[in-house]
Design a protein around this motif. Structure first.
Motif, PDB file in Angstrom:
ATOM      1  N   ALA A  49       0.810  -1.216   0.000  1.00 20.85           N
ATOM      2  CA  ALA A  49       0.000   0.000   0.000  1.00 20.85           C
ATOM      3  C   ALA A  49       0.845   1.269   0.000  1.00 20.85           C
ATOM      4  CB  ALA A  49      -0.927   0.003   1.214  1.00 20.85           C
ATOM      5  N   SER A  50       1.995   1.221   0.640  1.00 15.80           N
ATOM      6  CA  SER A  50       2.760   2.460   0.849  1.00 15.80           C
ATOM      7  C   SER A  50       4.099   2.534   0.132  1.00 15.80           C
ATOM      8  CB  SER A  50       3.012   2.644   2.350  1.00 15.80           C
ATOM      9  OG  SER A  50       1.796   2.722   3.047  1.00 15.80           O
ATOM     10  N   PHE A  51       4.590   1.427  -0.352  1.00 14.21           N
ATOM     11  CA  PHE A  51       5.950   1.424  -0.900  1.00 14.21           C
ATOM     12  C   PHE A  51       6.044   0.743  -2.264  1.00 14.21           C
ATOM     13  CE2 PHE A  51       6.226   1.586   3.721  1.00 14.21           C
ATOM     14  CZ  PHE A  51       7.008   2.712   3.894  1.00 14.21           C
ATOM     15  N   SER A  52       4.996   0.866  -3.064  1.00 11.25           N
ATOM     16  CA  SER A  52       5.054   0.273  -4.400  1.00 11.25           C
ATOM     17  C   SER A  52       6.014   1.071  -5.263  1.00 11.25           C
ATOM     18  CB  SER A  52       3.659   0.264  -5.048  1.00 11.25           C
ATOM     19  OG  SER A  52       3.265   1.589  -5.369  1.00 11.25           O
ATOM     20  N   ALA A  53       6.456   0.492  -6.351  1.00  9.75           N
ATOM     21  CA  ALA A  53       7.363   1.196  -7.264  1.00  9.75           C
ATOM     22  C   ALA A  53       6.688   2.460  -7.786  1.00  9.75           C
ATOM     23  CB  ALA A  53       7.767   0.277  -8.413  1.00  9.75           C
ATOM     24  N   ARG A  54       5.422   2.372  -8.109  1.00 12.46           N
ATOM     25  CA  ARG A  54       4.692   3.533  -8.627  1.00 12.46           C
ATOM     26  C   ARG A  54       4.671   4.663  -7.601  1.00 12.46           C
ATOM     27  NH1 ARG A  54       1.154   4.145 -12.725  1.00 12.46           N
ATOM     28  NH2 ARG A  54      -0.232   5.916 -12.610  1.00 12.46           N
ATOM     29  N   GLN A  55       4.385   4.327  -6.349  1.00 11.28           N
ATOM     30  CA  GLN A  55       4.346   5.351  -5.307  1.00 11.28           C
ATOM     31  C   GLN A  55       5.722   5.975  -5.086  1.00 11.28           C
ATOM     32  OE1 GLN A  55       2.451   2.904  -2.366  1.00 11.28           O
ATOM     33  NE2 GLN A  55       0.638   4.198  -2.419  1.00 11.28           N
ATOM     34  N   MET A  56       6.746   5.170  -5.114  1.00  9.61           N
ATOM     35  CA  MET A  56       8.088   5.694  -4.912  1.00  9.61           C
ATOM     36  C   MET A  56       8.465   6.638  -6.061  1.00  9.61           C
ATOM     37  SD  MET A  56       8.539   4.461  -2.012  1.00  9.61           S
ATOM     38  CE  MET A  56      10.150   5.048  -1.610  1.00  9.61           C
ATOM     39  N   ILE A  57       8.085   6.291  -7.278  1.00 15.92           N
ATOM     40  CA  ILE A  57       8.345   7.151  -8.436  1.00 15.92           C
ATOM     41  C   ILE A  57       7.586   8.468  -8.284  1.00 15.92           C
ATOM     42  CG2 ILE A  57       7.896   7.414 -10.911  1.00 15.92           C
ATOM     43  CD1 ILE A  57       8.522   4.359 -11.119  1.00 15.92           C
ATOM     44  N   GLU A  58       6.328   8.392  -7.867  1.00 15.57           N
ATOM     45  CA  GLU A  58       5.540   9.609  -7.680  1.00 15.57           C
ATOM     46  C   GLU A  58       6.139  10.504  -6.595  1.00 15.57           C
ATOM     47  OE1 GLU A  58       1.534   8.278  -6.999  1.00 15.57           O
ATOM     48  OE2 GLU A  58       1.292   7.626  -9.079  1.00 15.57           O
ATOM     49  N   LYS A  59       6.593   9.904  -5.499  1.00 11.60           N
ATOM     50  CA  LYS A  59       7.200  10.692  -4.410  1.00 11.60           C
ATOM     51  C   LYS A  59       8.508  11.332  -4.862  1.00 11.60           C
ATOM     52  CE  LYS A  59       5.099   7.993  -0.725  1.00 11.60           C
ATOM     53  NZ  LYS A  59       5.288   7.036   0.357  1.00 11.60           N
ATOM     54  N   LEU A  60       9.332  10.569  -5.559  1.00 13.04           N
ATOM     55  CA  LEU A  60      10.595  11.124  -6.055  1.00 13.04           C
ATOM     56  C   LEU A  60      10.346  12.214  -7.087  1.00 13.04           C
ATOM     57  CD1 LEU A  60      12.892   7.995  -6.392  1.00 13.04           C
ATOM     58  CD2 LEU A  60      13.244   9.973  -4.915  1.00 13.04           C
ATOM     59  N   SER A  61       9.383  12.012  -7.953  1.00 12.25           N
ATOM     60  CA  SER A  61       9.048  13.004  -8.963  1.00 12.25           C
ATOM     61  C   SER A  61       8.592  14.304  -8.307  1.00 12.25           C
ATOM     62  CB  SER A  61       7.960  12.460  -9.887  1.00 12.25           C
ATOM     63  OG  SER A  61       7.620  13.406 -10.861  1.00 12.25           O
ATOM     64  N   ALA A  62       7.768  14.194  -7.278  1.00 12.48           N
ATOM     65  CA  ALA A  62       7.307  15.383  -6.557  1.00 12.48           C
ATOM     66  C   ALA A  62       8.478  16.108  -5.906  1.00 12.48           C
ATOM     67  CB  ALA A  62       6.264  14.992  -5.510  1.00 12.48           C
ATOM     68  N   LEU A  63       9.424  15.354  -5.348  1.00 14.76           N
ATOM     69  CA  LEU A  63      10.610  15.977  -4.740  1.00 14.76           C
ATOM     70  C   LEU A  63      11.438  16.704  -5.785  1.00 14.76           C
ATOM     71  CD1 LEU A  63      11.855  13.243  -2.244  1.00 14.76           C
ATOM     72  CD2 LEU A  63      10.963  15.497  -1.677  1.00 14.76           C
ATOM     73  N   TYR A  64      11.630  16.084  -6.941  1.00 18.44           N
ATOM     74  CA  TYR A  64      12.398  16.717  -8.021  1.00 18.44           C
ATOM     75  C   TYR A  64      11.683  17.960  -8.536  1.00 18.44           C
ATOM     76  CZ  TYR A  64      15.613  12.743  -8.277  1.00 18.44           C
ATOM     77  OH  TYR A  64      16.549  11.786  -8.001  1.00 18.44           O
ATOM     78  N   ASP A  65      10.357  17.884  -8.688  1.00 16.07           N
ATOM     79  CA  ASP A  65       9.585  19.044  -9.135  1.00 16.07           C
ATOM     80  C   ASP A  65       9.725  20.196  -8.150  1.00 16.07           C
ATOM     81  OD1 ASP A  65       8.745  17.674 -11.395  1.00 16.07           O
ATOM     82  OD2 ASP A  65       6.748  17.201 -10.582  1.00 16.07           O
ATOM     83  N   GLU A  66       9.645  19.871  -6.871  1.00 16.36           N
ATOM     84  CA  GLU A  66       9.777  20.909  -5.843  1.00 16.36           C
ATOM     85  C   GLU A  66      11.168  21.529  -5.873  1.00 16.36           C
ATOM     86  OE1 GLU A  66       9.933  21.224  -0.999  1.00 16.36           O
ATOM     87  OE2 GLU A  66       8.697  19.644  -1.876  1.00 16.36           O
ATOM     88  N   ALA A  67      12.188  20.685  -5.985  1.00 15.56           N
ATOM     89  CA  ALA A  67      13.560  21.186  -6.037  1.00 15.56           C
ATOM     90  C   ALA A  67      13.790  22.043  -7.278  1.00 15.56           C
ATOM     91  CB  ALA A  67      14.552  20.026  -5.992  1.00 15.56           C
ATOM     92  N   ALA A  68      13.222  21.641  -8.400  1.00 15.48           N
ATOM     93  CA  ALA A  68      13.419  22.380  -9.657  1.00 15.48           C
ATOM     94  C   ALA A  68      12.704  23.724  -9.622  1.00 15.48           C
ATOM     95  CB  ALA A  68      12.914  21.551 -10.830  1.00 15.48           C
ATOM     96  N   SER A  69      11.638  23.827  -8.855  1.00 21.23           N
ATOM     97  CA  SER A  69      10.882  25.075  -8.803  1.00 21.23           C
ATOM     98  C   SER A  69      11.521  26.115  -7.876  1.00 21.23           C
ATOM     99  CB  SER A  69       9.441  24.816  -8.384  1.00 21.23           C
ATOM    100  OG  SER A  69       9.376  24.397  -7.033  1.00 21.23           O
ATOM    101  N   ARG A  70      12.540  25.730  -7.161  1.00 23.46           N
ATOM    102  CA  ARG A  70      13.192  26.678  -6.232  1.00 23.46           C
ATOM    103  C   ARG A  70      14.143  27.574  -6.929  1.00 23.46           C
ATOM    104  NH1 ARG A  70      14.447  22.874  -1.056  1.00 23.46           N
ATOM    105  NH2 ARG A  70      12.311  22.394  -0.627  1.00 23.46           N
TER     106      ARG A  70
END
Length: 70
Positions: A49-70
């Protein structure tokens, strides 16, 4: 949500580098096959429920998006 194991719910917690604590947890699970099986079932559900490959990709993508927007 960051931890895979929730002590008492889907596993046990042992003090790191404390052999007596680790042995205690292992002995507890050896002596209680029903609890051991229940922990296994609950742990699998949590990871799926919490650590699927899809979820991990979505979390990493959100982190990269946030970092890129700074």
């Amino acid at each position: 949500e960051g931890e895979a194991v929730i002590p008492g719910e889907n596993g046990l917690w042992a003090e790191p580098s404390n052999s007596a604590s680790i042995a205690d947890c292992v002995a507890t699970l050896i002596d209680d096959p029903v609890r051991r099986a229940d922990f296994g079932t609950r742990a699998r559900r949590r990871v799926e429920a919490s650590f699927s490959a899809r979820q991990m990709i979505e979390k990493l993508s959100a982190l990269y998006d946030e970092a890129a927007s700074r």
